[in-house]
Design a protein around this motif. Structure first.
Motif, PDB file in Angstrom:
ATOM      1  N   ALA A 162       0.826  -1.223  -0.039  1.00  0.00           N
ATOM      2  CA  ALA A 162      -0.020  -0.073   0.068  1.00  0.00           C
ATOM      3  C   ALA A 162       0.787   1.423   0.089  1.00  0.00           C
ATOM      4  N   TYR A 163       2.068   1.250   0.664  1.00  0.00           N
ATOM      5  CA  TYR A 163       2.968   2.429   0.600  1.00  0.00           C
ATOM      6  C   TYR A 163       3.538   2.680  -0.560  1.00  0.00           C
ATOM      7  N   VAL A 164       3.878   1.570  -1.449  1.00  0.00           N
ATOM      8  CA  VAL A 164       4.240   1.744  -2.839  1.00  0.00           C
ATOM      9  C   VAL A 164       3.256   2.151  -3.859  1.00  0.00           C
ATOM     10  N   GLU A 165       1.910   1.808  -3.535  1.00  0.00           N
ATOM     11  CA  GLU A 165       0.772   2.129  -4.404  1.00  0.00           C
ATOM     12  C   GLU A 165       0.753   3.644  -4.070  1.00  0.00           C
ATOM     13  N   ASP A 166       0.935   4.072  -2.752  1.00  0.00           N
ATOM     14  CA  ASP A 166       0.795   5.686  -2.548  1.00  0.00           C
ATOM     15  C   ASP A 166       1.850   6.212  -3.312  1.00  0.00           C
ATOM     16  N   ALA A 167       2.976   5.733  -3.299  1.00  0.00           N
ATOM     17  CA  ALA A 167       4.303   6.451  -3.675  1.00  0.00           C
ATOM     18  C   ALA A 167       3.894   6.783  -5.407  1.00  0.00           C
ATOM     19  N   ILE A 168       3.275   5.867  -5.918  1.00  0.00           N
ATOM     20  CA  ILE A 168       3.096   5.682  -7.417  1.00  0.00           C
ATOM     21  C   ILE A 168       2.230   6.755  -7.579  1.00  0.00           C
ATOM     22  N   ALA A 169       1.058   6.836  -6.914  1.00  0.00           N
ATOM     23  CA  ALA A 169      -0.057   7.681  -6.991  1.00  0.00           C
ATOM     24  C   ALA A 169       0.427   9.179  -6.748  1.00  0.00           C
ATOM     25  N   SER A 170       1.530   9.476  -5.699  1.00  0.00           N
ATOM     26  CA  SER A 170       2.096  10.818  -5.386  1.00  0.00           C
ATOM     27  C   SER A 170       2.604  11.354  -6.842  1.00  0.00           C
ATOM     28  N   GLY A 171       2.968  10.661  -7.689  1.00  0.00           N
ATOM     29  CA  GLY A 171       3.756  11.307  -8.990  1.00  0.00           C
ATOM     30  C   GLY A 171       5.004  11.634  -8.689  1.00  0.00           C
ATOM     31  N   ASN A 172       5.648  11.444  -7.444  1.00  0.00           N
ATOM     32  CA  ASN A 172       7.081  11.621  -7.088  1.00  0.00           C
ATOM     33  C   ASN A 172       7.353  10.345  -6.124  1.00  0.00           C
ATOM     34  N   LYS A 173       7.542   9.374  -6.941  1.00  0.00           N
ATOM     35  CA  LYS A 173       7.931   7.963  -6.181  1.00  0.00           C
ATOM     36  C   LYS A 173       9.256   8.102  -5.325  1.00  0.00           C
ATOM     37  N   GLU A 174      10.347   8.638  -6.093  1.00  0.00           N
ATOM     38  CA  GLU A 174      11.445   8.934  -5.059  1.00  0.00           C
ATOM     39  C   GLU A 174      11.427   9.627  -3.999  1.00  0.00           C
ATOM     40  N   GLY A 175      10.629  10.814  -4.185  1.00  0.00           N
ATOM     41  CA  GLY A 175      10.511  11.517  -2.912  1.00  0.00           C
ATOM     42  C   GLY A 175       9.824  10.930  -1.861  1.00  0.00           C
ATOM     43  N   TYR A 176       8.489  10.130  -2.279  1.00  0.00           N
ATOM     44  CA  TYR A 176       7.716   9.542  -1.205  1.00  0.00           C
ATOM     45  C   TYR A 176       8.770   8.448  -0.791  1.00  0.00           C
ATOM     46  N   TYR A 177       9.479   7.808  -1.381  1.00  0.00           N
ATOM     47  CA  TYR A 177      10.413   6.757  -0.576  1.00  0.00           C
ATOM     48  C   TYR A 177      11.157   7.215   0.274  1.00  0.00           C
ATOM     49  N   SER A 178      11.826   8.579   0.030  1.00  0.00           N
ATOM     50  CA  SER A 178      12.530   9.192   1.078  1.00  0.00           C
ATOM     51  C   SER A 178      12.044   9.371   2.388  1.00  0.00           C
ATOM     52  N   GLY A 179      10.641   9.380   2.205  1.00  0.00           N
ATOM     53  CA  GLY A 179       9.954   9.776   3.519  1.00  0.00           C
ATOM     54  C   GLY A 179       9.416   8.919   4.563  1.00  0.00           C
ATOM     55  N   VAL A 180       9.538   7.627   3.808  1.00  0.00           N
ATOM     56  CA  VAL A 180       9.075   6.361   4.706  1.00  0.00           C
ATOM     57  C   VAL A 180      10.102   5.276   4.891  1.00  0.00           C
ATOM     58  N   ILE A 181       9.622   4.762   5.937  1.00  0.00           N
ATOM     59  CA  ILE A 181      10.877   3.647   6.488  1.00  0.00           C
ATOM     60  C   ILE A 181      11.211   2.757   5.595  1.00  0.00           C
ATOM     61  N   GLY A 182      10.308   2.233   4.781  1.00  0.00           N
ATOM     62  CA  GLY A 182      10.619   1.072   3.733  1.00  0.00           C
ATOM     63  C   GLY A 182      11.131   1.386   2.658  1.00  0.00           C
ATOM     64  N   GLY A 183      11.490   2.896   2.218  1.00  0.00           N
ATOM     65  CA  GLY A 183      11.884   3.358   1.100  1.00  0.00           C
ATOM     66  C   GLY A 183      13.321   2.650   0.423  1.00  0.00           C
ATOM     67  N   PRO A 184      14.395   2.213   1.378  1.00  0.00           N
ATOM     68  CA  PRO A 184      15.650   1.684   0.787  1.00  0.00           C
ATOM     69  C   PRO A 184      15.131   0.092   0.109  1.00  0.00           C
ATOM     70  N   PHE A 185      14.124  -0.302   0.828  1.00  0.00           N
ATOM     71  CA  PHE A 185      13.688  -1.704   0.298  1.00  0.00           C
ATOM     72  C   PHE A 185      13.080  -1.471  -1.133  1.00  0.00           C
ATOM     73  N   TYR A 186      12.118  -0.480  -1.000  1.00  0.00           N
ATOM     74  CA  TYR A 186      11.132  -0.381  -2.446  1.00  0.00           C
ATOM     75  C   TYR A 186      12.200   0.135  -3.579  1.00  0.00           C
ATOM     76  N   ARG A 187      13.121   0.687  -3.261  1.00  0.00           N
ATOM     77  CA  ARG A 187      14.072   1.293  -4.389  1.00  0.00           C
ATOM     78  C   ARG A 187      14.751  -0.117  -5.127  1.00  0.00           C
ATOM     79  N   LEU A 188      15.317  -1.014  -4.290  1.00  0.00           N
ATOM     80  CA  LEU A 188      15.843  -2.089  -4.606  1.00  0.00           C
ATOM     81  C   LEU A 188      14.970  -3.307  -5.217  1.00  0.00           C
ATOM     82  N   ILE A 189      13.620  -3.266  -4.624  1.00  0.00           N
ATOM     83  CA  ILE A 189      12.568  -3.885  -5.207  1.00  0.00           C
ATOM     84  C   ILE A 189      12.406  -3.430  -6.811  1.00  0.00           C
ATOM     85  N   ASP A 190      12.161  -2.204  -6.855  1.00  0.00           N
ATOM     86  CA  ASP A 190      12.007  -1.673  -8.368  1.00  0.00           C
ATOM     87  C   ASP A 190      13.172  -1.923  -9.180  1.00  0.00           C
ATOM     88  N   ALA A 191      14.286  -2.087  -8.846  1.00  0.00           N
ATOM     89  CA  ALA A 191      15.705  -2.500  -9.359  1.00  0.00           C
ATOM     90  C   ALA A 191      15.707  -3.828  -9.682  1.00  0.00           C
TER      91      ALA A 191
END
Length: 373
Positions: free
Chosen positions: A274-303
């Motif tokens: 759900a956090y990743v869905e919110d990041a996509i909906a925000s239009g600024n996924k990287e900025g959203y990732y930087s503000g949440v605890i799971g950000g470091p994981f989400y970046r690597l999942i995307d990659a």
């Protein structure tokens, strides 16, 4: 025909008397909650039923004289949910936060919790929730410690020496019986030393305060991370020893090599999705990732460097025996907790039950009969 509605009000002193600070019991209730999460017997907000909550954030500028403007950690959040099992109630945590509260001798966050009848919506209880929220926040890594830490662990590192990590440490210690040494890290050495003094007084074990991050992480068997959102910290792969467990309750960054060479257990994978869905909906996924605890994981999942969340392990899976947790004494394990309203509901429900048994709290009347009917 139209029955009156009364509900229970519990002040902060009432909550203390009802047992809100009983860390071991809170861990047990949160473990029960994880089991229900793993089975799917819950609902939270959003169309996906897994949203952390709905936030009000303020603009940097406004033409309206009374409208608040953005500031550090300034926001409101409503965190609704339903929890099944023996709880079988709905609830909502209402959360107001402002870093500037310290200037008014107030805590950064001021919270209340409402428990409601699942069928009628009638209020069952309204309670002070600062201690409730801190206790359940601490109990979540406490459950993780029970299931993921090597049980002969001798040392704990506390990364971030604020009230949340005090709750985390207290819960973790309720599950581990062999701890002999504690290292307390904070960017403010006086806070680190104060925490170390509290540990020695409360637990009678050796504790030291440090303001060097490497000294905080290196060599520890168990590491609890609850550093400030205003000062995200970085730790290096080579600081983390073989067999260590990192219990994350606050933002962090680390080497890619660590995250791709450790066992990862999430609090609840649908919440993370759900956090990743919110990041996509925000239009600024990287900025959203930087503000949440799971950000470091989400970046690597995307990659493509980590498994998709749907193929990953949640702690409820481990509690229910559906997936393995720690599989050997040598693997490094990291647990990530982002917070869910269902834990506030379960611990709040427990406080209501305790209060009723002990005659604690004040009965308030909503109505004798609803007007207009």
């Amino acid at each position: 025909m139209y029955p009156k509605i009364d509900f229970l009000y519990l002040s902060e002193p009432d909550m203390i008397e009802a047992g809100v600070l009983d860390a071991a019991r809170c861990v047990a209730v949160c473990e029960e909650t994880f089991s229900l999460l793993g089975k799917g017997d819950y609902l939270m907000g959003g169309v996906n039923h897994n949203n952390h909550g709905m936030n009000i954030v303020f603009p940097k500028e406004t033409k309206f004289p009374n409208m608040p403007v953005a500031g550090p950690d300034r926001r409101f959040a409503a965190m609704p949910g339903y929890l099944g099992g023996r709880f079988d109630v709905c609830g909502n945590k209402w959360y107001g936060s402002n870093h500037a509260n310290a200037q008014k001798d107030l805590p950064r966050s001021i919270l209340t919790m409402m428990i409601n009848d699942k069928d009628t919506g009638a209020p069952i209880a309204l309670m002070s929730a600062n201690l409730l929220s801190a206790a359940r926040t601490g109990a979540v890594p406490g459950v993780a410690a029970k299931h993921l830490v090597n049980q002969d662990a001798k040392s704990v590192s506390v990364i971030g020496c604020g009230p949340i990590n005090k709750a985390c440490f207290t819960a973790i210690m309720s599950q581990l019986g062999a701890i002999e040494q504690v290292v307390c890290f904070d960017v403010f050495i006086d806070k680190a030393n104060e925490f170390a003094g509290w540990v020695e007084e409360k637990y009678g074990i050796s504790a030291i305060g440090v303001d060097d991050a490497e000294a905080g992480f290196r060599g520890a068997d168990v590491i609890t991370v609850a550093a400030s959102r205003l000062k995200p910290l970085f730790f290096k792969d080579d600081w983390i020893k073989e067999g260590a467990t990192i219990l994350v309750s606050g933002p962090f960054n680390t080497d890619e090599s660590f995250l791709t060479n450790c066992k990862i257990v999430y609090d609840h994978t649908p919440l993370q999705e759900a956090y990743v869905e919110d990041a996509i909906a925000s239009g600024n996924k990287e900025g959203y990732y930087s503000g949440v605890i799971g950000g470091p994981f989400y970046r690597l999942i995307d990659a493509g460097k980590l498994p998709a969340l749907s193929a990953s392990t949640g702690l409820g899976d481990v509690v229910n025996g559906a997936k393995p947790g720690r599989e050997n004494t040598k693997e490094r394990v990291i647990f990530i907790a982002c917070g869910m309203a269902v834990f506030d509901i379960s611990w709040g429900f427990e406080m209501v039950e305790n209060a009723r048994k002990k005659g604690i709290g004040q009965s308030l009347n909503l109505w004798e009969k609803p007007a207009g009917l």
